[in-house]
Design a protein around this motif. Structure first.
Motif, PDB file in Angstrom:
ATOM      1  N   LYS A   1      48.985  72.716  21.799  1.00 38.26           N
ATOM      2  CA  LYS A   1      47.780  71.768  21.361  1.00 38.26           C
ATOM      3  C   LYS A   1      47.256  71.686  22.997  1.00 38.26           C
ATOM      4  CE  LYS A   1      48.999  68.437  18.001  1.00 38.26           C
ATOM      5  NZ  LYS A   1      48.726  67.439  17.357  1.00 38.26           N
ATOM      6  N   LYS A   2      45.904  71.454  22.748  1.00 36.71           N
ATOM      7  CA  LYS A   2      45.167  71.310  24.220  1.00 36.71           C
ATOM      8  C   LYS A   2      45.429  69.851  24.642  1.00 36.71           C
ATOM      9  CE  LYS A   2      41.551  74.108  21.940  1.00 36.71           C
ATOM     10  NZ  LYS A   2      40.404  74.296  21.146  1.00 36.71           N
ATOM     11  N   VAL A   3      45.296  69.786  25.753  1.00 40.98           N
ATOM     12  CA  VAL A   3      45.906  68.489  26.390  1.00 40.98           C
ATOM     13  C   VAL A   3      44.879  67.776  27.246  1.00 40.98           C
ATOM     14  CG1 VAL A   3      47.406  66.925  27.602  1.00 40.98           C
ATOM     15  CG2 VAL A   3      48.198  68.642  26.112  1.00 40.98           C
ATOM     16  N   VAL A   4      43.818  66.824  27.045  1.00 39.81           N
ATOM     17  CA  VAL A   4      42.940  66.407  27.902  1.00 39.81           C
ATOM     18  C   VAL A   4      43.682  65.272  28.763  1.00 39.81           C
ATOM     19  CG1 VAL A   4      40.975  64.896  28.420  1.00 39.81           C
ATOM     20  CG2 VAL A   4      41.237  66.965  26.659  1.00 39.81           C
ATOM     21  N   LEU A   5      44.190  65.407  30.208  1.00 40.71           N
ATOM     22  CA  LEU A   5      44.974  64.573  30.852  1.00 40.71           C
ATOM     23  C   LEU A   5      44.224  63.886  31.624  1.00 40.71           C
ATOM     24  CD1 LEU A   5      48.122  63.391  31.236  1.00 40.71           C
ATOM     25  CD2 LEU A   5      48.094  65.257  32.938  1.00 40.71           C
ATOM     26  N   TYR A   6      43.940  62.794  31.521  1.00 39.38           N
ATOM     27  CA  TYR A   6      42.641  61.998  32.402  1.00 39.38           C
ATOM     28  C   TYR A   6      43.439  60.772  33.191  1.00 39.38           C
ATOM     29  CZ  TYR A   6      41.331  57.919  29.801  1.00 39.38           C
ATOM     30  OH  TYR A   6      41.127  56.706  29.117  1.00 39.38           O
ATOM     31  N   PHE A   7      43.265  60.805  34.559  1.00 34.97           N
ATOM     32  CA  PHE A   7      43.904  59.918  35.382  1.00 34.97           C
ATOM     33  C   PHE A   7      42.799  58.962  35.917  1.00 34.97           C
ATOM     34  CE2 PHE A   7      46.270  63.569  35.829  1.00 34.97           C
ATOM     35  CZ  PHE A   7      47.621  62.965  35.918  1.00 34.97           C
ATOM     36  N   TYR A   8      43.006  57.663  35.852  1.00 37.62           N
ATOM     37  CA  TYR A   8      41.988  56.585  35.968  1.00 37.62           C
ATOM     38  C   TYR A   8      42.725  55.444  37.017  1.00 37.62           C
ATOM     39  CZ  TYR A   8      43.923  54.011  32.194  1.00 37.62           C
ATOM     40  OH  TYR A   8      44.998  53.276  31.500  1.00 37.62           O
ATOM     41  N   PRO A   9      41.928  54.842  37.661  1.00 38.73           N
ATOM     42  CA  PRO A   9      42.639  53.709  38.757  1.00 38.73           C
ATOM     43  C   PRO A   9      43.080  52.530  37.883  1.00 38.73           C
ATOM     44  CG  PRO A   9      40.512  54.500  39.537  1.00 38.73           C
ATOM     45  CD  PRO A   9      40.499  55.094  38.071  1.00 38.73           C
ATOM     46  N   LYS A  10      42.459  52.000  36.993  1.00 38.18           N
ATOM     47  CA  LYS A  10      43.073  50.614  36.563  1.00 38.18           C
ATOM     48  C   LYS A  10      42.553  50.337  34.987  1.00 38.18           C
ATOM     49  CE  LYS A  10      43.942  46.123  38.605  1.00 38.18           C
ATOM     50  NZ  LYS A  10      45.371  46.227  38.743  1.00 38.18           N
ATOM     51  N   ASP A  11      43.308  49.706  34.395  1.00 39.67           N
ATOM     52  CA  ASP A  11      42.929  49.282  32.942  1.00 39.67           C
ATOM     53  C   ASP A  11      41.952  48.087  33.076  1.00 39.67           C
ATOM     54  OD1 ASP A  11      44.831  50.714  31.503  1.00 39.67           O
ATOM     55  OD2 ASP A  11      46.323  49.618  31.192  1.00 39.67           O
ATOM     56  N   ASP A  12      41.248  47.922  32.203  1.00 40.50           N
ATOM     57  CA  ASP A  12      40.189  46.818  31.759  1.00 40.50           C
ATOM     58  C   ASP A  12      39.119  46.791  33.277  1.00 40.50           C
ATOM     59  OD1 ASP A  12      38.806  45.258  30.231  1.00 40.50           O
ATOM     60  OD2 ASP A  12      40.390  43.684  30.185  1.00 40.50           O
ATOM     61  N   THR A  13      38.749  47.697  33.915  1.00 39.84           N
ATOM     62  CA  THR A  13      38.092  47.629  34.896  1.00 39.84           C
ATOM     63  C   THR A  13      36.668  48.332  34.521  1.00 39.84           C
ATOM     64  OG1 THR A  13      38.776  49.549  36.145  1.00 39.84           O
ATOM     65  CG2 THR A  13      39.582  47.418  36.758  1.00 39.84           C
ATOM     66  N   PRO A  14      35.235  48.216  35.101  1.00 40.80           N
ATOM     67  CA  PRO A  14      34.238  48.533  34.538  1.00 40.80           C
ATOM     68  C   PRO A  14      34.265  49.897  34.224  1.00 40.80           C
ATOM     69  CG  PRO A  14      33.576  46.864  35.967  1.00 40.80           C
ATOM     70  CD  PRO A  14      35.102  47.035  35.947  1.00 40.80           C
ATOM     71  N   GLY A  15      34.289  50.784  35.406  1.00 37.49           N
ATOM     72  CA  GLY A  15      34.426  52.241  35.173  1.00 37.49           C
ATOM     73  C   GLY A  15      35.498  52.843  34.401  1.00 37.49           C
ATOM     74  N   CYS A  16      36.495  52.278  34.480  1.00 39.22           N
ATOM     75  CA  CYS A  16      37.804  52.837  33.660  1.00 39.22           C
ATOM     76  C   CYS A  16      37.278  52.406  32.175  1.00 39.22           C
ATOM     77  CB  CYS A  16      39.047  52.200  33.985  1.00 39.22           C
ATOM     78  SG  CYS A  16      39.506  52.842  35.987  1.00 39.22           S
ATOM     79  N   THR A  17      36.995  51.367  32.016  1.00 31.99           N
ATOM     80  CA  THR A  17      36.571  51.104  30.486  1.00 31.99           C
ATOM     81  C   THR A  17      35.469  51.834  29.808  1.00 31.99           C
ATOM     82  OG1 THR A  17      37.380  48.642  30.896  1.00 31.99           O
ATOM     83  CG2 THR A  17      35.789  49.079  28.859  1.00 31.99           C
ATOM     84  N   LYS A  18      34.655  52.088  30.570  1.00 31.37           N
ATOM     85  CA  LYS A  18      33.438  52.830  30.228  1.00 31.37           C
ATOM     86  C   LYS A  18      33.890  54.476  29.923  1.00 31.37           C
ATOM     87  CE  LYS A  18      29.737  50.872  32.312  1.00 31.37           C
ATOM     88  NZ  LYS A  18      29.152  50.448  33.493  1.00 31.37           N
ATOM     89  N   GLU A  19      34.746  54.718  30.673  1.00 33.91           N
ATOM     90  CA  GLU A  19      35.462  56.322  30.613  1.00 33.91           C
ATOM     91  C   GLU A  19      36.357  56.197  29.256  1.00 33.91           C
ATOM     92  OE1 GLU A  19      37.689  59.736  33.291  1.00 33.91           O
ATOM     93  OE2 GLU A  19      38.112  57.540  33.762  1.00 33.91           O
ATOM     94  N   ALA A  20      37.199  55.117  29.230  1.00 34.93           N
ATOM     95  CA  ALA A  20      38.120  55.119  27.850  1.00 34.93           C
ATOM     96  C   ALA A  20      37.206  55.048  26.812  1.00 34.93           C
ATOM     97  CB  ALA A  20      39.101  54.168  28.122  1.00 34.93           C
TER      98      ALA A  20
END
Length: 153
Positions: A29-48
């Protein structure tokens, strides 16, 4: 640090809902592995939420999305439920996977230096080869760019 064209570093992590995830289990399978700083913060929420909204398109090309941060699984469960995220969130509390992928970096905020996760995404093909890397990700339009790249694999 991993580069495009190299074998993706193997990983095995605890994931939301008491499960686990490994690269080996997603062979083919193709895998999109994305790393983000912290749950439920503005930028991370928008990305998710952008990945969530594009999930039908990713599913249509047989691509798995995995979000990775240092947050514990219990925090991932709350974040996932709050925003109805349909993909796996993995917990790298010890930073080992982040270090192997080169996203555990020194950051600087208001003159204070600290270690943290650089927002980055790795597109891995079905054979486990890294086909694209986005570092220092800017969230607007990112999920669409990843989807377009994944379609060409």
């Amino acid at each position: 640090m991993v580069d495009v064209g190299e074998k993706a570093p193997e990983f095995s992590m605890a994931a939301d809902s008491g499960g686990g995830v490994s690269l080996a289990a997603m062979k083919g399978k193709k895998v999109v592995l994305y790393f983000y700083p912290k749950d439920d913060t503005p930028g991370c929420t928008k990305e998710a939420c952008a990945f969530r909204d594009a999930m039908p398109d990713f599913s249509g090309i047989d691509a798995e999305i995995i979000g990775v941060s240092k947050d514990p699984v219990a925090k991932h469960d709350k974040f996932k439920a709050k925003y109805d995220l349909p993909f796996m969130l993995a917990s790298d509390e010890e930073s080992g996977v982040c270090e192997r992928y080169g996203v555990w970096v020194e950051k600087n905020m208001y003159g204070k230096k600290y270690m943290g996760i650089e927002r980055a995404t790795f597109l891995i093909d079905g054979e486990g080869i890294v086909r694209n890397i986005w570092r220092k990700v800017k969230v607007p339009g990112h999920a669409d760019a990843v989807l377009e790249a994944a379609k060409s694999l």
